[in-house]
Write a protein that holds these residues in place. Structure first.
Motif, PDB file in Angstrom:
ATOM      1  N   PRO A 109      22.621 -21.180  -4.380  1.00 21.86           N
ATOM      2  CA  PRO A 109      23.786 -20.659  -3.668  1.00 21.86           C
ATOM      3  C   PRO A 109      24.086 -19.213  -4.073  1.00 21.86           C
ATOM      4  CG  PRO A 109      24.519 -21.985  -5.518  1.00 21.86           C
ATOM      5  CD  PRO A 109      23.012 -22.074  -5.485  1.00 21.86           C
ATOM      6  N   VAL A 110      24.886 -18.533  -3.241  1.00 20.44           N
ATOM      7  CA  VAL A 110      25.262 -17.151  -3.520  1.00 20.44           C
ATOM      8  C   VAL A 110      26.284 -17.138  -4.645  1.00 20.44           C
ATOM      9  CG1 VAL A 110      26.322 -15.075  -2.588  1.00 20.44           C
ATOM     10  CG2 VAL A 110      24.807 -16.432  -1.146  1.00 20.44           C
ATOM     11  N   ARG A 111      25.890 -16.536  -5.774  1.00 22.03           N
ATOM     12  CA  ARG A 111      26.791 -16.419  -6.925  1.00 22.03           C
ATOM     13  C   ARG A 111      26.220 -15.420  -7.921  1.00 22.03           C
ATOM     14  NH1 ARG A 111      25.407 -18.827 -11.595  1.00 22.03           N
ATOM     15  NH2 ARG A 111      23.566 -20.131 -11.613  1.00 22.03           N
ATOM     16  N   PRO A 112      27.086 -14.744  -8.687  1.00 18.09           N
ATOM     17  CA  PRO A 112      26.571 -13.848  -9.725  1.00 18.09           C
ATOM     18  C   PRO A 112      25.840 -14.663 -10.796  1.00 18.09           C
ATOM     19  CG  PRO A 112      28.924 -13.485  -9.346  1.00 18.09           C
ATOM     20  CD  PRO A 112      28.539 -14.717  -8.595  1.00 18.09           C
ATOM     21  N   ILE A 113      24.677 -14.204 -11.198  1.00 21.59           N
ATOM     22  CA  ILE A 113      23.932 -14.858 -12.271  1.00 21.59           C
ATOM     23  C   ILE A 113      24.176 -14.133 -13.594  1.00 21.59           C
ATOM     24  CG2 ILE A 113      21.594 -15.339 -13.136  1.00 21.59           C
ATOM     25  CD1 ILE A 113      20.749 -15.946 -10.315  1.00 21.59           C
ATOM     26  N   SER A 114      24.494 -12.843 -13.513  1.00 22.25           N
ATOM     27  CA  SER A 114      24.746 -12.073 -14.727  1.00 22.25           C
ATOM     28  C   SER A 114      26.122 -11.439 -14.649  1.00 22.25           C
ATOM     29  CB  SER A 114      23.687 -10.978 -14.895  1.00 22.25           C
ATOM     30  OG  SER A 114      23.858  -9.986 -13.889  1.00 22.25           O
ATOM     31  N   ASN A 115      26.660 -11.095 -15.818  1.00 21.23           N
ATOM     32  CA  ASN A 115      27.934 -10.379 -15.866  1.00 21.23           C
ATOM     33  C   ASN A 115      27.771  -8.917 -15.505  1.00 21.23           C
ATOM     34  OD1 ASN A 115      29.441 -12.580 -16.640  1.00 21.23           O
ATOM     35  ND2 ASN A 115      29.051 -12.241 -18.811  1.00 21.23           N
ATOM     36  N   GLY A 116      26.559  -8.441 -15.535  1.00 26.25           N
ATOM     37  CA  GLY A 116      26.301  -7.044 -15.212  1.00 26.25           C
ATOM     38  C   GLY A 116      26.006  -6.230 -16.466  1.00 26.25           C
ATOM     39  N   TRP A 117      25.517  -5.040 -16.241  1.00 25.82           N
ATOM     40  CA  TRP A 117      25.169  -4.145 -17.340  1.00 25.82           C
ATOM     41  C   TRP A 117      25.317  -2.703 -16.869  1.00 25.82           C
ATOM     42  CZ3 TRP A 117      21.630  -7.381 -14.928  1.00 25.82           C
ATOM     43  CH2 TRP A 117      20.739  -6.763 -14.054  1.00 25.82           C
ATOM     44  N   LEU A 118      25.456  -1.814 -17.825  1.00 24.44           N
ATOM     45  CA  LEU A 118      25.534  -0.378 -17.542  1.00 24.44           C
ATOM     46  C   LEU A 118      24.254   0.278 -18.037  1.00 24.44           C
ATOM     47  CD1 LEU A 118      29.179   0.407 -18.694  1.00 24.44           C
ATOM     48  CD2 LEU A 118      28.344   0.194 -16.362  1.00 24.44           C
ATOM     49  N   THR A 119      23.714   1.187 -17.237  1.00 24.31           N
ATOM     50  CA  THR A 119      22.516   1.927 -17.616  1.00 24.31           C
ATOM     51  C   THR A 119      22.795   3.417 -17.450  1.00 24.31           C
ATOM     52  OG1 THR A 119      21.151   0.117 -16.765  1.00 24.31           O
ATOM     53  CG2 THR A 119      20.055   2.230 -17.155  1.00 24.31           C
ATOM     54  N   PRO A 120      22.649   4.206 -18.525  1.00 24.22           N
ATOM     55  CA  PRO A 120      22.843   5.654 -18.384  1.00 24.22           C
ATOM     56  C   PRO A 120      21.741   6.262 -17.520  1.00 24.22           C
ATOM     57  CG  PRO A 120      22.319   5.061 -20.675  1.00 24.22           C
ATOM     58  CD  PRO A 120      22.330   3.808 -19.881  1.00 24.22           C
ATOM     59  N   GLN A 121      22.105   7.222 -16.671  1.00 23.63           N
ATOM     60  CA  GLN A 121      21.133   7.895 -15.823  1.00 23.63           C
ATOM     61  C   GLN A 121      20.597   9.165 -16.470  1.00 23.63           C
ATOM     62  OE1 GLN A 121      23.903   7.876 -12.395  1.00 23.63           O
ATOM     63  NE2 GLN A 121      22.144   7.144 -11.224  1.00 23.63           N
ATOM     64  N   LEU A 122      21.288   9.674 -17.448  1.00 25.59           N
ATOM     65  CA  LEU A 122      20.897  10.915 -18.120  1.00 25.59           C
ATOM     66  C   LEU A 122      20.939  10.703 -19.634  1.00 25.59           C
ATOM     67  CD1 LEU A 122      23.215  13.296 -16.067  1.00 25.59           C
ATOM     68  CD2 LEU A 122      20.773  12.970 -15.698  1.00 25.59           C
ATOM     69  N   ASN A 123      20.380  11.653 -20.378  1.00 23.52           N
ATOM     70  CA  ASN A 123      20.414  11.557 -21.847  1.00 23.52           C
ATOM     71  C   ASN A 123      21.840  11.606 -22.387  1.00 23.52           C
ATOM     72  OD1 ASN A 123      17.649  11.346 -22.023  1.00 23.52           O
ATOM     73  ND2 ASN A 123      17.347  13.552 -22.299  1.00 23.52           N
ATOM     74  N   GLU A 136      15.573  -5.143 -21.952  1.00 29.99           N
ATOM     75  CA  GLU A 136      16.386  -5.773 -22.999  1.00 29.99           C
ATOM     76  C   GLU A 136      17.252  -6.916 -22.461  1.00 29.99           C
ATOM     77  OE1 GLU A 136      18.702  -2.107 -21.619  1.00 29.99           O
ATOM     78  OE2 GLU A 136      16.610  -2.546 -22.073  1.00 29.99           O
ATOM     79  N   MET A 137      17.482  -6.955 -21.148  1.00 27.22           N
ATOM     80  CA  MET A 137      18.278  -8.024 -20.535  1.00 27.22           C
ATOM     81  C   MET A 137      17.403  -9.176 -20.044  1.00 27.22           C
ATOM     82  SD  MET A 137      21.539  -7.210 -20.479  1.00 27.22           S
ATOM     83  CE  MET A 137      22.188  -8.270 -19.212  1.00 27.22           C
ATOM     84  N   LEU A 138      16.141  -8.915 -19.812  1.00 23.58           N
ATOM     85  CA  LEU A 138      15.257  -9.908 -19.209  1.00 23.58           C
ATOM     86  C   LEU A 138      15.170 -11.198 -20.012  1.00 23.58           C
ATOM     87  CD1 LEU A 138      13.619 -10.272 -16.702  1.00 23.58           C
ATOM     88  CD2 LEU A 138      11.675  -9.219 -17.843  1.00 23.58           C
ATOM     89  N   MET A 139      14.997 -11.088 -21.316  1.00 27.22           N
ATOM     90  CA  MET A 139      14.906 -12.291 -22.161  1.00 27.22           C
ATOM     91  C   MET A 139      16.201 -13.097 -22.103  1.00 27.22           C
ATOM     92  SD  MET A 139      11.925 -12.610 -23.391  1.00 27.22           S
ATOM     93  CE  MET A 139      12.040 -13.687 -24.782  1.00 27.22           C
ATOM     94  N   LYS A 140      17.308 -12.393 -22.138  1.00 13.48           N
ATOM     95  CA  LYS A 140      18.617 -13.042 -22.116  1.00 13.48           C
ATOM     96  C   LYS A 140      18.848 -13.791 -20.786  1.00 13.48           C
ATOM     97  CE  LYS A 140      23.491 -11.821 -22.395  1.00 13.48           C
ATOM     98  NZ  LYS A 140      24.447 -10.742 -22.416  1.00 13.48           N
ATOM     99  N   LEU A 141      18.383 -13.217 -19.688  1.00 10.13           N
ATOM    100  CA  LEU A 141      18.630 -13.789 -18.364  1.00 10.13           C
ATOM    101  C   LEU A 141      17.563 -14.782 -17.914  1.00 10.13           C
ATOM    102  CD1 LEU A 141      19.822 -10.597 -16.469  1.00 10.13           C
ATOM    103  CD2 LEU A 141      21.205 -12.564 -17.099  1.00 10.13           C
ATOM    104  N   GLN A 142      16.446 -14.803 -18.590  1.00 10.23           N
ATOM    105  CA  GLN A 142      15.322 -15.624 -18.134  1.00 10.23           C
ATOM    106  C   GLN A 142      15.670 -17.094 -17.872  1.00 10.23           C
ATOM    107  OE1 GLN A 142      11.770 -14.786 -20.234  1.00 10.23           O
ATOM    108  NE2 GLN A 142      10.496 -15.647 -18.647  1.00 10.23           N
ATOM    109  N   PRO A 143      16.427 -17.778 -18.746  1.00 11.35           N
ATOM    110  CA  PRO A 143      16.766 -19.183 -18.455  1.00 11.35           C
ATOM    111  C   PRO A 143      17.524 -19.348 -17.132  1.00 11.35           C
ATOM    112  CG  PRO A 143      17.276 -18.656 -20.740  1.00 11.35           C
ATOM    113  CD  PRO A 143      16.901 -17.375 -20.073  1.00 11.35           C
ATOM    114  N   GLU A 144      18.466 -18.469 -16.858  1.00 13.68           N
ATOM    115  CA  GLU A 144      19.228 -18.534 -15.601  1.00 13.68           C
ATOM    116  C   GLU A 144      18.337 -18.227 -14.404  1.00 13.68           C
ATOM    117  OE1 GLU A 144      22.318 -19.399 -14.359  1.00 13.68           O
ATOM    118  OE2 GLU A 144      22.470 -20.303 -16.328  1.00 13.68           O
ATOM    119  N   LEU A 145      17.437 -17.264 -14.560  1.00 14.24           N
ATOM    120  CA  LEU A 145      16.546 -16.893 -13.463  1.00 14.24           C
ATOM    121  C   LEU A 145      15.602 -18.048 -13.111  1.00 14.24           C
ATOM    122  CD1 LEU A 145      15.657 -13.231 -14.484  1.00 14.24           C
ATOM    123  CD2 LEU A 145      17.390 -13.998 -12.852  1.00 14.24           C
ATOM    124  N   MET A 146      15.200 -18.792 -14.117  1.00 14.21           N
ATOM    125  CA  MET A 146      14.313 -19.936 -13.885  1.00 14.21           C
ATOM    126  C   MET A 146      15.041 -21.043 -13.102  1.00 14.21           C
ATOM    127  SD  MET A 146      11.459 -19.021 -15.139  1.00 14.21           S
ATOM    128  CE  MET A 146      10.444 -20.442 -15.438  1.00 14.21           C
TER     129      MET A 146
END
Length: 145
Positions: free
Chosen positions: A82-96, A45-55
């Motif tokens: 250069p070394v820099r954050p490309i995304s603000n980050g995200w949270l992913t649950p590990q359990l249900n 779900e984040m890939l589409m949002k980040l794709q322009p920056e990744l390119m």
């Protein structure tokens, strides 16, 4: 929960036997939590949002932070040249039923540790292991163990 509890425990046992963790606690107070940073994956779900920056940044890495006191991972993409954050980050649950998500302070701590451990050539030795007290942290990378 830590991504690789067994690996973390093995290193912790070695550091305990060498007196490193006791020294840390003597100087900075009791260890209240642990964090592990490993290589991660971008959630679909984040890939589409980040794709322009990744390119625009052809050299990057995805990192995940896991904690022994939370059932979420924190993820982010870091550009390496250069070394820099490309995304603000995200949270992913590990359990249900993951429970309470890490606070913004923990997210910032994770990002700070990642950025501090990337060298000027854009290299980071993973995993990172952190033992955290109320006053400080002891963070080691994959090579320092």
């Amino acid at each position: 929960m830590l991504k690789d509890q067994q690996k973390f425990d093995q290193l912790g046992e070695k550091l305990f036997m060498d007196g490193v963790l006791q020294d840390f606690e003597k100087k900075h107070g009791p260890i209240k939590g642990r964090m592990m940073v490993t290589e991660g994956k971008i959630p679909p779900e984040m890939l589409m949002k980040l794709q322009p920056e990744l390119m625009k940044n052809p050299k990057w890495i995805v990192v995940d932070g896991s904690f022994d006191f939370s059932n979420y991972t924190i993820g982010m993409v870091v550009g390496l040249n250069p070394v820099r954050p490309i995304s603000n980050g995200w949270l992913t649950p590990q359990l249900n039923h993951p429970g309470v998500a890490p606070t913004k302070n923990w997210q910032e701590f994770f990002m700070e540790k990642v950025m501090q451990n990337i060298d000027e050539n854009g290299k980071i030795d993973l995993p990172l292991y952190s033992w955290i007290s109320d006053k400080s942290d002891l963070t080691l990378n994959g090579k320092e163990k």
